[in-house]
Design a protein around this motif. Structure first.
Motif, PDB file in Angstrom:
ATOM      1  N   PHE A   1       0.844  -1.191   0.000  1.00 17.95           N
ATOM      2  CA  PHE A   1       0.000   0.000   0.000  1.00 17.95           C
ATOM      3  C   PHE A   1       0.880   1.242   0.000  1.00 17.95           C
ATOM      4  O   PHE A   1       1.749   1.405   0.860  1.00 17.95           O
TER       5      PHE A   1
ATOM      6  N   ASP B   1      -5.473   4.256   0.057  1.00 20.34           N
ATOM      7  CA  ASP B   1      -5.518   2.908  -0.509  1.00 20.34           C
ATOM      8  C   ASP B   1      -5.595   1.844   0.583  1.00 20.34           C
ATOM      9  O   ASP B   1      -6.222   0.788   0.412  1.00 20.34           O
ATOM     10  N   TYR B   2      -4.953   2.135   1.696  1.00 26.11           N
ATOM     11  CA  TYR B   2      -4.846   1.153   2.779  1.00 26.11           C
ATOM     12  C   TYR B   2      -6.130   1.014   3.586  1.00 26.11           C
ATOM     13  O   TYR B   2      -6.460  -0.093   4.049  1.00 26.11           O
TER      14      TYR B   2
ATOM     15  N   TYR C   1      -8.653  -1.841   2.940  1.00 21.77           N
ATOM     16  CA  TYR C   1      -8.077  -3.110   3.371  1.00 21.77           C
ATOM     17  C   TYR C   1      -8.107  -3.212   4.894  1.00 21.77           C
ATOM     18  O   TYR C   1      -8.414  -4.279   5.447  1.00 21.77           O
ATOM     19  N   ARG C   2      -7.793  -2.128   5.601  1.00 22.00           N
ATOM     20  CA  ARG C   2      -7.738  -2.169   7.071  1.00 22.00           C
ATOM     21  C   ARG C   2      -9.093  -2.529   7.642  1.00 22.00           C
ATOM     22  O   ARG C   2      -9.196  -3.323   8.587  1.00 22.00           O
TER      23      ARG C   2
ATOM     24  N   ARG D   1       1.273  -4.866   7.968  1.00 24.81           N
ATOM     25  CA  ARG D   1       0.055  -4.112   7.692  1.00 24.81           C
ATOM     26  C   ARG D   1      -0.197  -3.116   8.817  1.00 24.81           C
ATOM     27  O   ARG D   1      -0.756  -3.462   9.847  1.00 24.81           O
TER      28      ARG D   1
ATOM     29  N   ALA E   1      -0.811   1.373   9.435  1.00 24.17           N
ATOM     30  CA  ALA E   1      -0.898   2.710   8.847  1.00 24.17           C
ATOM     31  C   ALA E   1       0.364   3.534   9.087  1.00 24.17           C
ATOM     32  O   ALA E   1       0.690   4.414   8.282  1.00 24.17           O
TER      33      ALA E   1
ATOM     34  N   VAL F   1       2.653   2.703   6.315  1.00 22.78           N
ATOM     35  CA  VAL F   1       2.140   3.271   5.061  1.00 22.78           C
ATOM     36  C   VAL F   1       2.456   4.757   4.979  1.00 22.78           C
ATOM     37  O   VAL F   1       2.929   5.258   3.945  1.00 22.78           O
TER      38      VAL F   1
END
Length: 325
Positions: A173, A178-179, A182-183, A246, A248, A251
Motif C-alpha cells: 500500500f 488505498d490502505y 483493506y484495514r 500491515r 498505517a 504506510v
C-alpha cells in the motif's frame, strides 16, 4: 432482556487516550458472562502452553478495563457472551495467521470456512491449531442454527464472507487512502457491525434512507477503530517476523518519506479528524431521531464500541508492555 448496566469511565487521567468519545463500562455486571465466554473460546481454540494460548490470555490482562466490558455496553445481556466468543475467535485467528506466509494464510482461511458450510466433514488436519479453530467455529454455528433465527443465519453468512476476504491482498500500500479499505476488511469490520446489530436485536438491514446515513457513520467508525489499533499496536508489530507488515504508520512513512514519529503524529490527527466527521454525521441522524429510533440507538452503540476499543488500546499491556514469548 436488556443490556447490562454500565458506568462512565474517567478517561481524563489516562494521558494516552486521545479520543473525544465518552467511555462506558458494563464489566461490573457482565464480567461473569464475559469470562465464561472467553474461557470457552480460548480453551477450545488453543492448546495449553502454546504461543496462541499465552497471547490470548495476555490480551485480557488489562487492569484499566475488560475489552468486552468496555465495548459492548448496549448489547443485549444474553448475547454478550456470543459476541465475546466470536471476536475472541477472530483475534486468535489473527494471531495465528499473521505468523504464516501469505499463501499459507489464504489456504488456512479457506479451511476454516469449511466449518460454516453445510457440506462440512470433521476430518482431522495435521495443523492442530486450525483443527481446534474449525471445531469451535462449527460448534457455535450449530448452536446458532438450532435457534432457527433468520438474523443468525445471515450473520453466519457475513462471517463466512469476512473470512474469505480478510488478509486476502498481497500488495504494497502506497497511500493511506488505498490502505483504509483493506484495514477495515482485515479488521472484519463488516461482520463486527452486523454482530453488534444482531447482539442488540435490531434489524441487520434498515430502510434504504436509514441505511444510507448509517453506512456513512459505520465507515467513519471503521476508520477510527482500525487506525487506532494501528497507532497503538505499532511498537508490537514493527519487529514481527512477517512477509506483510500491515500498519498505517508504515504506510504513512512510505507515502510521505518521513520518520516514524512524524507518521504517528499524522495518523493521530487523521483519527481525531475522522472523529469530528463521525460526530457531525451522528448529529444529522439525531435530528431525525423520532423517525430513526433503532438506527439512532445503533449509532450510539457504534460510538461506545469505538470509545471502549480506543480506551482499551490506549491502556492494554498487549500494546504497552510487549509480551515476551
Amino acid at each position: 432482556m436488556a443490556p447490562f448496566p454500565s458506568q462512565p469511565v474517567d478517561t481524563v487521567s489516562v494521558a494516552s487516550y486521545f479520543s473525544s468519545f465518552p467511555v462506558r463500562n458494563c464489566e461490573h455486571d457482565a464480567l461473569r458472562t464475559i469470562q465464561t465466554a472467553l474461557k470457552s473460546a480460548i480453551y477450545s481454540c488453543t492448546a495449553p502452553g502454546t504461543k496462541e494460548r499465552r497471547k490470548a490470555e495476555y490480551r485480557h490482562k488489562n487492569p484499566a478495563g475488560n475489552l468486552f466490558g468496555l465495548c459492548l455496553t448496549l448489547c443485549e445481556a444474553e448475547r454478550v457472551g456470543y459476541v465475546a466468543q466470536f471476536i475472541e475467535f477472530l483475534c486468535i485467528v489473527d494471531d495465528v495467521m499473521e505468523d504464516l506466509p501469505f499463501m499459507e494464510a489464504c489456504s488456512e482461511h479457506a479451511i476454516l470456512r469449511e466449518a460454516l458450510s453445510d457440506g462440512y466433514q470433521n476430518q482431522g488436519y495435521d495443523d492442530l491449531v486450525i483443527s481446534r479453530l474449525r471445531k469451535f467455529l462449527r460448534d457455535i454455528r450449530m448452536e446458532l442454527m438450532s435457534e432457527n433465527d433468520p438474523s443468525s443465519l445471515l450473520l453466519l453468512r457475513i462471517l463466512d464472507n469476512s473470512l474469505h476476504h480478510r488478509d486476502s491482498l498481497d500488495v504494497e500500500f502506497l497511500t493511506l487512502d488505498d490502505y483504509i479499505p483493506y484495514r477495515k476488511m482485515n479488521f472484519d469490520y463488516e461482520f463486527v457491525c452486523q454482530l453488534l446489530r444482531w447482539a442488540m436485536k435490531i434489524p441487520l438491514r434498515f430502510s434504504p434512507e436509514e441505511e444510507l446515513l448509517v453506512s456513512r457513520y459505520e465507515h467513519s467508525i471503521g476508520v477510527i477503530v482500525g487506525l487506532t489499533n494501528d497507532y497503538f499496536s505499532w511498537e508490537m508489530e514493527r519487529n514481527q517476523p512477517t512477509d506483510r507488515l500491515r500498519n498505517a504508520v508504515a504506510v504513512l512513512m512510505k507515502e510521505h518519506s518521513i520518520p516514524e514519529p512524524e507518521a504517528k503524529v499524522i495518523l493521530k490527527k487523521y483519527i481525531t479528524d475522522e472523529e469530528k466527521r463521525a460526530i457531525e454525521l451522528k448529529h444529522e441522524m439525531n435530528c431525525n431521531a423520532d423517525d430513526f429510533e433503532l438506527a439512532t440507538r445503533y449509532l450510539a452503540a457504534l460510538e461506545l464500541f469505538a470509545a471502549g476499543y480506543s480506551f482499551w488500546c490506549s491502556t492494554c499491556p498487549r500494546y504497552h508492555r510487549i509480551q515476551k514469548e
